[in-house]
Every structure is written in structure tokens, then in C-alpha cells.
Write an enzyme that holds these catalytic residues in place. Structure first.
Site, short mmCIF file in Angstrom:
data_model
loop_
_atom_site.label_atom_id
_atom_site.label_comp_id
_atom_site.label_asym_id
_atom_site.label_seq_id
_atom_site.Cartn_x
_atom_site.Cartn_y
_atom_site.Cartn_z
N LYS A 2 38.92 36.07 38.25
CA LYS A 2 38.66 35.17 37.12
C LYS A 2 39.92 34.34 36.86
O LYS A 2 41.04 34.88 36.86
CB LYS A 2 38.29 35.95 35.85
CG LYS A 2 36.96 36.68 35.92
CD LYS A 2 36.71 37.47 34.64
CE LYS A 2 35.38 38.21 34.69
NZ LYS A 2 35.20 39.09 33.50
N LYS A 9 24.34 44.09 31.54
CA LYS A 9 25.39 44.67 30.71
C LYS A 9 24.89 45.98 30.11
O LYS A 9 23.78 46.03 29.54
CB LYS A 9 25.79 43.70 29.59
CG LYS A 9 26.46 42.42 30.07
CD LYS A 9 27.86 42.66 30.58
CE LYS A 9 28.60 41.36 30.83
NZ LYS A 9 29.99 41.59 31.30
#
Length: 329
Positions: free
Chosen positions: A246, A150
Site C-alpha cells: 500500500k 471483512k
């Protein structure tokens, strides 16, 4: 006995803060749905996501609005007509899949024509921190198959290089969570090559990615926030080389399967992703992961305590939940 629907707000504290470009999480707040029909009960879970204007309260209200329909035995196709893609529809859709499996005696894998999920390599996430701290976290995971880094727009090169130096072996995914702009994407191409990054995930904001049409990236770029449902794919396929499916974005396994199959038919790479969640969110996603090039399903691994019988991690591989946890008779 009549069918009954029950909703709950469950909270799972995290073992460490989870930092991404748009904020920090210290707990997973999920909505759990149970649908009971006679002696059988199906369960589903969703993670309301503020990025998409969702909250626990709004998702609970959406589900309450269709209670009568579900308790009158409406199925998954009817659900798609009354709820938009998102967390609320996901929780109910997955509960219906689970319930169908228990009532029919036929597991979800058989129903979709897939194999029973087995161990899969999952990305393990290095959340945003200082480069030395990220390197230390990566060093502890240097022998796993896949890491996700990230980053934000604050010196991402230093963070990527620090992780790669500490973990030379794993494949790397870099995820800026929409925090870069075009200039930074272009400037980072050499760094991505140098660090042997396998995939760059959603570097720029959804809605500001039109310039990616015609752009030739050094490594494949994967859509995340830009892809929700199958209808998004024609535009996405002109801009990206892969998509992250997702359940919470698609509105459940029903739509997510359509997204995955259509993306494959269009020649796109495929990742199965998740929110920070319990294993009840991950169990249905494992059926998508079996079709994917990459799995990013480490959400439950951030929890202090998962639901009993949930997934288990072993050296970067995710083992499926215990028999009977979800999607089996």
C-alpha cells in the site's frame, strides 16, 4: 517561477458505513498535496491512519516541516531521507511523480518501464455485518471476479459461509484485520478450504506473528500490517506467502515499487491494496496493480462522490482515470 507546495484536508462522505475489525468509517479524510513548478502541477493524496499513529493534523505538520526543502526543488530520493515511510511521505512522493511526468513529457508508466494501466479486476469489499446482511451484499455482487470479506473474531465461519453461499463464483479474500489469534487461525483452516478462499490477509496482529514461521496454512496468508517497506521483507518472507503493498504504508510509489519488485524476486505473491480514499490515491497504485496477483483498490467506490475524472467501476473491473488525471504529461 519558484516551486510552491500546497496542502489541504479533504473529506469525502461514504455512501454506507465501512466496518472492519478495528472500527467503522463514515467518511474518508485525506491530505491532498499540490506541487507547482512553472505551469506544471503535480498532485498526491494520502490517508492518515490511526493504526500507525497518524492523524490529518500530524501528517499536515510533517509535510509543513519539509516545505522549504520541497520548494527548493528537492526530489523523491531526498524525500526518503527526511520523512519516514507513511502517509505524509506518500502524498509528497506521488505529487512529485505526477509533477515529473508533466515537466518531462514522459508518463509514469514509461518512467518505471511498465505498461499504461488498463482495466483491472479489483476486490469489492463486504464489510462486517450480520451473516444475512453480508450474504445480501454478496448476492448483489455474485458475478464479479473478486470479493474481500471483512471479519473479526466473532463467528467468522458463519460470515464466510454466508458470503460464499450467496456468491459461489467470485474468488474470495478473507481479511480479519489482525483480530484473530493463533487458535482461531488454526481452527479456521477447514472453513477456508470449504469456502475455497484464495487468500487469508493478516489474521493476527503484526508483532505477534512469529509463530507463522513453520506454519503450513491451508490457503496462502498475506501480510498487510506486517509489511511496510522493503527492509521488512526478509522476516515477512519466513512467515507469509504474499504481501499487500500500500502506498500509504510504504511512503509513496518510490518505495512501493521497491517492495513489489523485491517481493517478486523472493517468490512472494503480491497484492496491491488501498485505504478508503479518492481516485487520486488509486491512480499511482494502478501501476503496482499491473504487477500484482490481486488488486484491492475499491476505496473510491465507497464515496458518495469521487474527484472528477477518477476511476470507474464496471462489473468488478476498475477502469483507469481520465487522461491527464495523474501521472501523464
Amino acid at each position: 517561477m519558484p516551486r510552491t507546495l500546497r496542502t489541504e484536508h479533504d473529506r469525502f462522505p461514504l455512501r454506507a458505513p465501512f466496518r472492519i475489525a478495528r472500527g467503522v468509517k463514515t467518511a474518508a479524510d485525506v491530505v491532498t498535496v499540490s506541487i507547482t513548478d512553472g505551469a506544471a502541477r503535480g498532485r498526491g493524496e494520502a490517508v492518515p491512519y490511526p493504526r500507525y499513529g497518524e492523524s490529518v493534523e500530524s501528517v499536515l505538520a510533517q509535510i509543513e516541516g519539509i516545505r522549504a526543502l520541497i520548494e527548493k526543488s528537492a526530489g523523491r530520493e531526498a524525500l526518503r531521507e527526511v520523512l519516514p515511510a507513511g502517509a505524509a511521505r506518500n502524498a509528497v512522493d506521488c505529487a512529485l511523480w505526477d509533477l515529473e511526468a508533466r515537466l518531462s513529457g514522459r508518463g509514469v508508466a514509461e518512467a518505471i518501464g511498465g505498461e499504461t494501466p488498463g482495466p483491472i479486476a479489483t476486490a469489492l469489499t463486504i464489510s462486517i455485518d450480520t451473516p444475512p446482511a453480508m450474504a445480501a451484499a454478496a448476492a448483489e455482487l455474485s458475478n464479479v471476479p473478486l470479493l474481500k470479506i471483512k471479519v473479526d473474531a466473532l463467528d467468522p465461519a458463519a460470515r464466510i459461509r454466508a458470503v460464499r453461499a450467496a456468491a459461489p463464483a467470485p474468488m474470495l479474500i478473507v481479511d480479519p484485520n489482525e483480530s484473530w489469534d493463533r487458535a482461531l487461525v488454526e481452527a479456521m483452516q477447514e472453513v477456508l478450504i470449504e469456502a475455497e478462499v484464495a487468500l487469508l490477509e493478516q489474521p493476527v496482529p503484526a508483532g505477534e506473528d512469529g509463530w507463522l514461521e513453520g506454519f503450513s496454512p491451508a490457503v496462502p496468508i498475506c501480510a498487510d500490517e506486517s509489511i511496510h517497506v522493503a527492509a521488512d521483507l526478509p522476516a515477512v518472507a519466513r512467515r507469509y506467502q504474499a504481501v499487500n503493498v500500500k502506498l500509504d504504508k510504504a511512503g509513496g510509489l518510490t518505495e512501493a515499487l521497491e517492495v513489489a519488485r523485491t517481493a517478486r524476486a523472493m517468490g512472494l505473491g503480491l497484492m496491491t491494496g488501498c485505504m478508503i480514499s479518492s481516485s487520486l490515491s488509486i491512480a499511482p497504485a494502478l501501476h503496482l496493480a499491473a504487477m500484482s496477483d490481486f488488486a484491492d483498490l475499491d476505496g473510491p467506490l465507497w464515496l458518495v462522490a469521487d474527484r472528477p475524472g477518477g476511476v470507474r467501476a464496471d462489473a468488478g473491473f476498475l477502469n483507469p482515470p481520465a487522461p491527464g488525471f495523474w501521472g501523464t504529461p
